[in-house]
Write a protein that holds these residues in place. Structure first.
Motif, mmCIF file in Angstrom:
data_model
loop_
_atom_site.group_PDB
_atom_site.id
_atom_site.type_symbol
_atom_site.label_atom_id
_atom_site.label_comp_id
_atom_site.label_asym_id
_atom_site.label_seq_id
_atom_site.Cartn_x
_atom_site.Cartn_y
_atom_site.Cartn_z
ATOM 1 N N ILE A 1 0.869 -1.181 0.000
ATOM 2 C CA ILE A 1 0.000 0.000 0.000
ATOM 3 C C ILE A 1 0.904 1.230 0.000
ATOM 4 O O ILE A 1 1.433 1.613 1.051
ATOM 5 C CB ILE A 1 -0.935 0.013 1.223
ATOM 6 N N PRO A 2 1.113 1.857 -1.134
ATOM 7 C CA PRO A 2 1.959 3.045 -1.179
ATOM 8 C C PRO A 2 1.259 4.239 -0.556
ATOM 9 O O PRO A 2 0.028 4.298 -0.492
ATOM 10 C CB PRO A 2 2.188 3.252 -2.677
ATOM 11 N N GLU B 1 5.277 10.550 -13.050
ATOM 12 C CA GLU B 1 6.316 9.859 -13.827
ATOM 13 C C GLU B 1 5.732 9.127 -15.029
ATOM 14 O O GLU B 1 6.375 9.031 -16.069
ATOM 15 C CB GLU B 1 7.062 8.882 -12.920
ATOM 16 N N SER B 2 4.527 8.580 -14.878
ATOM 17 C CA SER B 2 3.901 7.875 -16.007
ATOM 18 C C SER B 2 3.545 8.836 -17.132
ATOM 19 O O SER B 2 3.667 8.495 -18.312
ATOM 20 C CB SER B 2 2.644 7.138 -15.531
ATOM 21 N N ILE C 1 -2.196 -5.104 -15.403
ATOM 22 C CA ILE C 1 -1.489 -6.379 -15.396
ATOM 23 C C ILE C 1 0.015 -6.155 -15.481
ATOM 24 O O ILE C 1 0.808 -6.781 -14.758
ATOM 25 C CB ILE C 1 -1.977 -7.262 -16.561
ATOM 26 N N SER C 2 0.437 -5.252 -16.364
ATOM 27 C CA SER C 2 1.859 -4.945 -16.500
ATOM 28 C C SER C 2 2.433 -4.363 -15.213
ATOM 29 O O SER C 2 3.532 -4.730 -14.783
ATOM 30 C CB SER C 2 2.072 -3.968 -17.662
ATOM 31 N N ALA C 3 1.685 -3.472 -14.563
ATOM 32 C CA ALA C 3 2.156 -2.879 -13.311
ATOM 33 C C ALA C 3 2.225 -3.919 -12.194
ATOM 34 O O ALA C 3 3.148 -3.910 -11.371
ATOM 35 C CB ALA C 3 1.250 -1.722 -12.907
ATOM 36 N N GLN C 4 1.271 -4.833 -12.154
ATOM 37 C CA GLN C 4 1.288 -5.885 -11.142
ATOM 38 C C GLN C 4 2.475 -6.815 -11.340
ATOM 39 O O GLN C 4 3.159 -7.191 -10.385
ATOM 40 C CB GLN C 4 -0.019 -6.683 -11.191
ATOM 41 N N PRO D 1 2.686 1.693 -6.778
ATOM 42 C CA PRO D 1 2.164 3.060 -6.984
ATOM 43 C C PRO D 1 1.408 3.219 -8.296
ATOM 44 O O PRO D 1 0.379 3.895 -8.351
ATOM 45 C CB PRO D 1 3.419 3.930 -6.941
ATOM 46 N N ARG D 2 1.901 2.558 -9.364
ATOM 47 C CA ARG D 2 1.196 2.667 -10.645
ATOM 48 C C ARG D 2 -0.127 1.916 -10.612
ATOM 49 O O ARG D 2 -1.124 2.377 -11.187
ATOM 50 C CB ARG D 2 2.079 2.142 -11.776
#
Length: 273
Positions: free
Chosen positions: A49-50, A61-62, A228-231, A237-238
């Motif tokens: 949990i960020p 940043e994204s 899915i990519s972030a996981q 955070p993303r």
């Protein structure tokens, strides 16, 4: 002798937006405290949990282009599915009023679409629907978005259309009007509040159905693939940023439909013009 004394302290009624703002600040504060205390040590080098600043940093940043590209595809899928699902629901509801014998069939179809697990349907669509080109709306996401809104709109529209004043319907009949005339002159106007409420609830449902379709489908662009990519990259955070922006997008759509409903049928909210 009656006393006209009034209490010294009158309760202060805060505006709705002030109460909402206080609630949002309280939730963010609680989130921040828990992220930096209770959940700070959870995970091996990864913050499950960020904290809010970490999520904001991830959003910055994204970049805008990243979110515009992915949310643009998902919103297109949700929008197309929203139009198809609600359009079919409204047409079938009108047909039921013109041909009452079909009500049982239409309601059975609506109930079946609601009871079948949407995940199971999504898995079948992966095999049936072809893979879309990069950046193009996915057919399975569109189908699940339409399926997510169909039942609630059918039920809401039928309840609203049947709530028309019986005396007004009798007047149309006495003057030689058909069931179509009743539908056009009386039932549709009476059903506007219920139909608009169903359409408003359908906005976040369509968006959720589109995201779920992307999760289950073979797509490369959209909110689902981005999550899915972030996981897989353990970029919490993303993940949280995508989830929060998704909630804000669904909430914005819900609010916009609410404003449209209030403008079209102000009496449904108790207003008068």
């Amino acid at each position: 002798m009656a006393s006209d004394a009034r209490p010294m302290f009158q309760p202060v009624r805060l505006p709705t937006w002030v109460i909402g703002a206080v609630g949002v600040v309280a939730v963010i504060a609680l989130w921040w405290i828990l992220a930096d205390t209770v959940f700070a040590g959870v995970g091996a080098g990864v913050r499950a949990i960020p904290s809010p600043p970490m999520v904001v940093q991830g959003l910055v940043e994204s970049g805008w282009e990243y979110y515009a590209r992915n949310f643009g595809v998902t919103l297109a899928e949700a929008g197309i599915g929203y139009l198809w699902g609600n359009g079919l629901a409204l047409v079938l509801s009108a047909i039921v009023l013109l041909l009452p014998r079909l009500e049982g069939v239409v309601m059975q179809i609506a109930i079946i679409t609601y009871c079948i697990p949407i995940v199971a349907i999504g898995v079948l669509l992966v095999v049936i629907v072809p893979v879309p080109d990069a950046g193009e709306p996915a057919g399975n996401a569109i189908f699940l978005a339409a399926l997510s809104v169909f039942f609630t709109t059918v039920v809401g529209a039928l309840l609203g259309l049947k709530a028309a004043d019986r005396s007004a319907l009798d007047v149309v009949t006495v003057y030689g009007g058909s069931r179509f005339t009743q539908l056009r002159k009386v039932r549709l106007i009476a059903a506007l509040p219920a139909i608009l409420s169903a359409l408003q609830v359908a906005v976040p449902a369509a968006f959720l159905g589109a995201v779920l379709g992307e999760f289950l489908g073979r797509v490369t662009t959209g909110v689902g693939p981005a999550m899915i990519s972030a996981q897989q990259g353990l970029d919490s955070p993303r993940v949280w940023g995508l989830a929060i922006v998704s909630g804000l997008v669904a909430l914005a759509g819900y609010g916009i439909l609410g404003l449209i409903a209030r403008a079209i049928a102000p009496w449904s909210k108790g207003g008068a013009r």
